[in-house]
Design a protein around this motif. Structure first.
Motif: not given
Length: 228
Positions: A42-43, A82-86, A114-115
């Motif tokens: 989704m992100a 990686q990286p995390t989704v905030s 993203a990505p």
């Protein structure tokens, strides 16, 4: 909102994914995490909703909200992406019609970073460790090809360049505004912006009772209030 969408049999799309069961906890460390994959997809696209408690045929089946652990879900994102989704939020919707068909809505924002890549291994892939960037395409989840990853990085860097340019412009504006408040007047004093040497400047007020310019023999002229 969810009940209405279910009643209308609203189909899945790139920003809506129905889920019958809550995300399962893997007993094996490092194993592929489906929840992290769905969030990253989704992100990496344009953001969207993961709705738990609705079956594939778009029927309200409900989940047990007591089994929802926000901290655990957040930890999965930090460990597996990686990286995390905030900015992911969790909305718990208890049933109000006495059916005990509770719903969990996970709201995933479109990500400026993203990505996002998912790290883990799957038994069905012969325990092969993978590092992929999932994305949503219509009602399905796939994985970015190399050229899609390259495009996603170019878009990220372009967003960052725009943000940095806006920040630089803001800093310059603030710097000019602050320096304008301390405009030098003739003789070394300081005036209000646009009033240098004017009737309200310290030069004209030198002989007044409100204040005066005094020359410091060891340094420049400074403005001070008359202590007398």
């Amino acid at each position: 909102m969810v009940a209405e969408a279910v009643q209308r049999k609203l189909g899945e799309s790139d920003d809506l994914d129905w889920k019958e069961d809550l995300p399962a906890t893997s007993p094996v460390k490092g194993e592929w995490n489906e929840f992290a994959k769905d969030v990253a997809a989704m992100a990496n696209t344009r953001g969207g909703l993961l709705v738990y408690g609705v079956s594939d045929d778009i029927s309200m089946v409900g989940i047990d909200l007591d089994g929802v652990n926000d901290k655990q879900l957040g930890q999965w994102l930090r460990v597996h992406l990686q990286p995390t989704v905030s900015g992911v939020s969790y909305l718990k919707l208890p049933a109000t019609d006495g059916t005990d068909k509770d719903i969990l809505v996970v709201d995933v924002p479109a990500s400026e970073m993203a990505p996002h890549f998912l790290y883990g291994w799957q038994q069905k892939d012969k325990d092969k460790t993978t590092f992929n960037a999932p994305f949503r395409y219509r009602d399905d989840t796939g994985y970015m090809a190399e050229h899609q990853v390259a495009l996603a990085y170019r878009e990220r860097f372009a967003r960052q360049a725009v943000a940095e340019a806006a920040l630089d412009q803001h800093v310059q504006h603030v710097t000019v505004a602050r320096s304008g408040r301390r405009t030098r007047c003739p003789g070394g004093g300081r005036c209000s912006p646009g009033r240098a040497g004017g009737p309200d400047s310290p030069v004209e007020a030198a002989g007044s009772s409100a204040g005066r310019l005094e020359t410091d023999r060891e340094g420049p002229q400074v403005w001070r209030e008359d202590a007398r």
